[in-house]
Each structure stands twice: as structure tokens, then as C-alpha cells.
Design an enzyme around this catalytic site. Structure first.
Site, mmCIF file in Angstrom:
data_model
loop_
_atom_site.group_PDB
_atom_site.id
_atom_site.type_symbol
_atom_site.label_atom_id
_atom_site.label_comp_id
_atom_site.label_asym_id
_atom_site.label_seq_id
_atom_site.Cartn_x
_atom_site.Cartn_y
_atom_site.Cartn_z
ATOM 1 N N HIS A 53 0.854 -1.193 0.000
ATOM 2 C CA HIS A 53 0.000 0.000 0.000
ATOM 3 C C HIS A 53 0.889 1.242 0.000
ATOM 4 O O HIS A 53 2.023 1.206 0.496
ATOM 5 C CB HIS A 53 -0.873 0.020 1.253
ATOM 6 C CG HIS A 53 -1.997 -0.950 1.224
ATOM 7 N ND1 HIS A 53 -3.181 -0.720 1.880
ATOM 8 C CD2 HIS A 53 -2.128 -2.162 0.623
ATOM 9 C CE1 HIS A 53 -3.998 -1.748 1.696
ATOM 10 N NE2 HIS A 53 -3.385 -2.638 0.937
ATOM 11 N N GLU A 55 0.894 3.947 1.793
ATOM 12 C CA GLU A 55 1.365 4.387 3.109
ATOM 13 C C GLU A 55 2.490 3.501 3.640
ATOM 14 O O GLU A 55 3.460 4.006 4.195
ATOM 15 C CB GLU A 55 0.218 4.378 4.138
ATOM 16 C CG GLU A 55 -0.940 5.272 3.781
ATOM 17 C CD GLU A 55 -2.086 4.553 3.080
ATOM 18 O OE1 GLU A 55 -3.244 4.871 3.380
ATOM 19 O OE2 GLU A 55 -1.807 3.686 2.218
ATOM 20 N N CYS A 83 -6.547 2.260 5.338
ATOM 21 C CA CYS A 83 -7.200 0.998 5.681
ATOM 22 C C CYS A 83 -6.739 0.581 7.091
ATOM 23 O O CYS A 83 -5.889 1.247 7.680
ATOM 24 C CB CYS A 83 -6.821 -0.068 4.647
ATOM 25 S SG CYS A 83 -5.113 -0.648 4.825
ATOM 26 N N CYS A 86 -2.823 0.095 7.283
ATOM 27 C CA CYS A 86 -2.066 1.347 7.193
ATOM 28 C C CYS A 86 -2.293 2.232 8.417
ATOM 29 O O CYS A 86 -1.360 2.855 8.915
ATOM 30 C CB CYS A 86 -2.422 2.082 5.898
ATOM 31 S SG CYS A 86 -1.875 1.155 4.435
#
Length: 161
Positions: A53, A55, A83, A86
Site C-alpha cells: 500500500h 502508506e 485501511c 495502514c
């Protein structure tokens, strides 16, 4: 242009890199003392990893740059609300501030589905701001998924050989 808009503009540039790869267009930058120290964009399909992801990628780079797992004094800018994974990484890295472009009503954990960044039971809470270039961030997502649906429709309508 405000500082927040300047950094979010760069996060949007990162999101567009993800989109170029056919990835969900999510981008992130981490700022420290007025400078971007890390960038990341969604690479789950490209890297074949649920962990890739925007992040997480940016946090890993920022930790290397800072020489520490703690990112105190940093601000994370992300085009879409984090999410659960993260949000957890943000809390673990002790990032004090997160600026989000738009919310994620289906999986967001900074206020939409859950609010992990303000969970009093954790040893760290995060100051959050949402809506910086929100219209543009939201449109990135909507356009991406609209094109994906259209592509799927065309594929389903195509005559089979």
C-alpha cells in the site's frame, strides 16, 4: 496554494503513477521539517503483495531516511483514508499528523468504518485533517473504478470465438 495542498498535490502525482500501472490510484508522501522525505503509491498487483500500500511503502522509506522506526515530527499525506493495516502502521510509527484527501466508506479506519487513529486504548493518537484537494482525490478513485467497470462490461459483451 497552502502547504497541505502542495504536499497533497505530490501525493496525487504518486497516485497517478499507481494508476499508470493499472493499480488503484492511491498515493502518499511523508513530510518532515518542510521537506518530503518519502513517497509511495499503491503497488499491490505489481508487487503481488497485500502489503504494498502507498502508506506502507512511504513509511518504510521514511524510517530508512530518518534512521528510526519512530516518525515523530512527520506528517503523512494520503489521497485516500487509510485501511486498517495502514492506520495501524501509522500508529505504530508514532506519526503525529495525517492529512487525507478523501474518506473511504468501505474500508477506512480514520473515521469511516473504524477510527483507529483516535483510539484511546492505544498509546498513540493522531491528529487528522480530511478534505485537502478532496474533490480531486475522490474523482481519481471514481474515474478509475468507472473505467474498470466499463472495461469489464466490454469484455463480457465481446463475442467469444
Amino acid at each position: 496554494m497552502t502547504q497541505e495542498e502542495k504536499y497533497m498535490r505530490e501525493a496525487i502525482r504518486q497516485a497517478k503513477k499507481a494508476e499508470t500501472l493499472g493499480e488503484v490510484p492511491i498515493g502518499c508522501v511523508i513530510e518532515y521539517e518542510g521537506k518530503i522525505i518519502a513517497r509511495g503509491y499503491n503497488r499491490r498487483m505489481t508487487d503481488h503483495s497485500a502489503l504494498a500500500h502507498a502508506e506502507i511503502i512511504a513509511i518504510k522509506k521514511a524510517c530508512r531516511k530518518m534512521g528510526d522506526w519512530r516518525l515523530e515530527g512527520c506528517t503523512l499525506y494520503v489521497t485516500l483514508e487509510p485501511c486498517p493495516m495502514c492506520a495501524g502502521a501509522i500508529v505504530q510509527a508514532r506519526i503525529p499528523r495525517v492529512v487525507m484527501g478523501c474518506m473511504n466508506p468501505k474500508a477506512g479506519c480514520a473515521g469511516s468504518v473504524l477510527d483507529m487513529l483516535h483510539e484511546e486504548g492505544f498509546n498513540h493518537q493522531v491528529e487528522t485533517e480530511c478534505g485537502v484537494l478532496g474533490e480531486e482525490c475522490s474523482l481519481l478513485m471514481k474515474d478509475f473504478f468507472r473505467r474498470l467497470r466499463e472495461k469489464g462490461k466490454r469484455k463480457a459483451e465481446a463475442p467469444s470465438a
